[in-house]
Design an enzyme around this catalytic site. Sequence first.
Site, PDB file in Angstrom:
ATOM      1  N   ARG A  41       2.345  -7.092  -7.691  1.00 17.54           N
ATOM      2  CA  ARG A  41       2.784  -5.735  -7.413  1.00 17.54           C
ATOM      3  C   ARG A  41       3.907  -5.387  -8.378  1.00 17.54           C
ATOM      4  NH1 ARG A  41       2.263  -8.521  -2.517  1.00 17.54           N
ATOM      5  NH2 ARG A  41       0.692  -7.679  -1.086  1.00 17.54           N
TER       6      ARG A  41
ATOM      7  N   LYS B 231       5.629  -9.305  -0.505  1.00 17.82           N
ATOM      8  CA  LYS B 231       5.396  -8.530   0.708  1.00 17.82           C
ATOM      9  C   LYS B 231       5.285  -9.467   1.903  1.00 17.82           C
ATOM     10  CE  LYS B 231       2.620  -4.684   2.422  1.00 17.82           C
ATOM     11  NZ  LYS B 231       1.481  -3.783   2.120  1.00 17.82           N
TER      12      LYS B 231
ATOM     13  N   HIS C 122      -0.601   0.159  -9.234  1.00 19.47           N
ATOM     14  CA  HIS C 122      -1.344  -0.682  -8.290  1.00 19.47           C
ATOM     15  C   HIS C 122      -2.808  -0.797  -8.686  1.00 19.47           C
ATOM     16  CE1 HIS C 122      -0.402  -2.819  -4.612  1.00 19.47           C
ATOM     17  NE2 HIS C 122      -1.579  -2.499  -4.116  1.00 19.47           N
TER      18      HIS C 122
ATOM     19  N   ARG D 158      -3.639  -4.104 -10.111  1.00 14.62           N
ATOM     20  CA  ARG D 158      -3.812  -5.149  -9.096  1.00 14.62           C
ATOM     21  C   ARG D 158      -5.229  -5.092  -8.520  1.00 14.62           C
ATOM     22  NH1 ARG D 158      -0.984  -8.354  -5.273  1.00 14.62           N
ATOM     23  NH2 ARG D 158      -1.590  -8.029  -3.095  1.00 14.62           N
TER      24      ARG D 158
ATOM     25  N   HIS E  39      -2.563 -11.819   0.451  1.00 20.94           N
ATOM     26  CA  HIS E  39      -3.018 -11.147   1.665  1.00 20.94           C
ATOM     27  C   HIS E  39      -2.986 -12.109   2.850  1.00 20.94           C
ATOM     28  CE1 HIS E  39      -5.518  -8.003  -0.776  1.00 20.94           C
ATOM     29  NE2 HIS E  39      -4.232  -7.713  -0.733  1.00 20.94           N
TER      30      HIS E  39
ATOM     31  N   TYR F  14     -12.689  -5.390  -1.827  1.00 23.37           N
ATOM     32  CA  TYR F  14     -13.100  -5.458  -3.232  1.00 23.37           C
ATOM     33  C   TYR F  14     -14.566  -5.851  -3.385  1.00 23.37           C
ATOM     34  CZ  TYR F  14      -8.094  -5.192  -3.903  1.00 23.37           C
ATOM     35  OH  TYR F  14      -6.781  -4.784  -3.864  1.00 23.37           O
TER      36      TYR F  14
END
Length: 463
Positions: free
Chosen positions: A274, A299, A405, A408, A431, A440
């Site tokens: 990120r 994150k 983003h 990414r 994640h 994706y």
Amino acid sequence: MEQNETSDPRIAKFWQNYTTLLKRFRIPPKSIPWYRRHVEGFLADHPNVRLRSHSAENVVRWLERIGRDTNIDAWQYRQKVDALRILFGHFLRQPWCSDFDWDRWLNGARALESDHATIARTYEMIEKSVEDPKNHLARTFPDLYRRFLVAIRLPDYSINTEKSYLDWINRYLRFHNNRHPCDCNEPEVASFLEHLTLQRKVANATQSLALNAIVFFYAHVLERPLGKIGPFSRAKKPKRIPTVLSIKEVNSLLIQTKGLNQLILHLMYGTGMRVMECVRLRVLDLDFEYRTIVVRAGKGKKDRTLPMPDVLIAPLQAQIERVKEQHDNDLAGGFGSVFLPDALSRKYPNADKELRWQYLIPASRIAQDPRTGVVRRHHLHQSAVQKMVKRAAEATGIHKRVTSHTLRHSFATHLLEAGSDIRTVQELLGHTDVSTTMIYTHVIGRGGQGARSPLDRLLVESP
């Protein structure tokens, strides 16, 4: 130059032509005299150097020196850089300007704000918060604001969550004309949420965030948990597919940049970081022996390890050398400290001046820490990266909505297209739930959209 301008017509002609060029670049008339003063200041600092004899090294040393002057605001610094860019790059057309990284000096000047996620929790000054006209909770109910800070920081919520919750609590208070929250109950909460949907037309995620903030406020700050809020209009939750660039589009985007900007884009696309994770990298986060990059406190405050792209080993080592040279100059000028997270500055009093703790992508000028007043060199502001990506996308003519983003998203999609396991991609992206990564698979047509159009078959099989 001003003293000899009247006696030497060549000097008068020089400034006349430079002013004409500034007008062509649509520099505001009130700024043109300042552009001239910036150039005069540069020339005055190099009295024995002919104008056309100046090199890129002279400009770099001058920009670094004035970048350590805390009396110069960010906009003034950018103006000085722009004045030299137009002078050497467009007026004198010096050959070295084509390879000079002007963007680094122009875009890297912005300082971090007092509520920036990197430094916001260094100190919490209640007095300054009370002075903030936007912080209605702190101004109107300072005791509740203190309780809010304790309630949200003890369980270690992220700073972004804290800022979002506080923003929605302030909006809720303003909506009800700053009535005491204890005088507002479930019907007042329902009316506010319905207002967001019907009047403000907010998205489902935005309305949910507002509800979470208010529920947290009543449960943990007021210690009066809400009951059944009752029926209210809910915003519809759309299903979004992330924007992904093809390999060709990514390549065309990357070649639009150079220098440090290109390194940043290579890092973000090559590792899936990120934008905040990228600009916060420090020298110690790069391990060239194991070819890894450590993302710290990403994150969810999770650390993770990413493989270092082989093609970036040499550029990253060169960037560390540039950081070292800049850091040595800062130390010689009496500066050189950097922000340290948590309590590291107390545990290791001298660590803030060590090279390993310096940011890999530093700002082009030092600035005063808005919380402590200490003069430091922070990392590049994330907005500079976001603007740079936007400019690069516009230059390529890509019609997709490209943001930082998007790189990414493209990283994850291209890994899956190359045959990488979904769990591996999940780990690289950081994640928590694999269902987040599964989006994706729909982008590349491996999910329920993997069917072939009957039109294609019709055209192939028709005689």
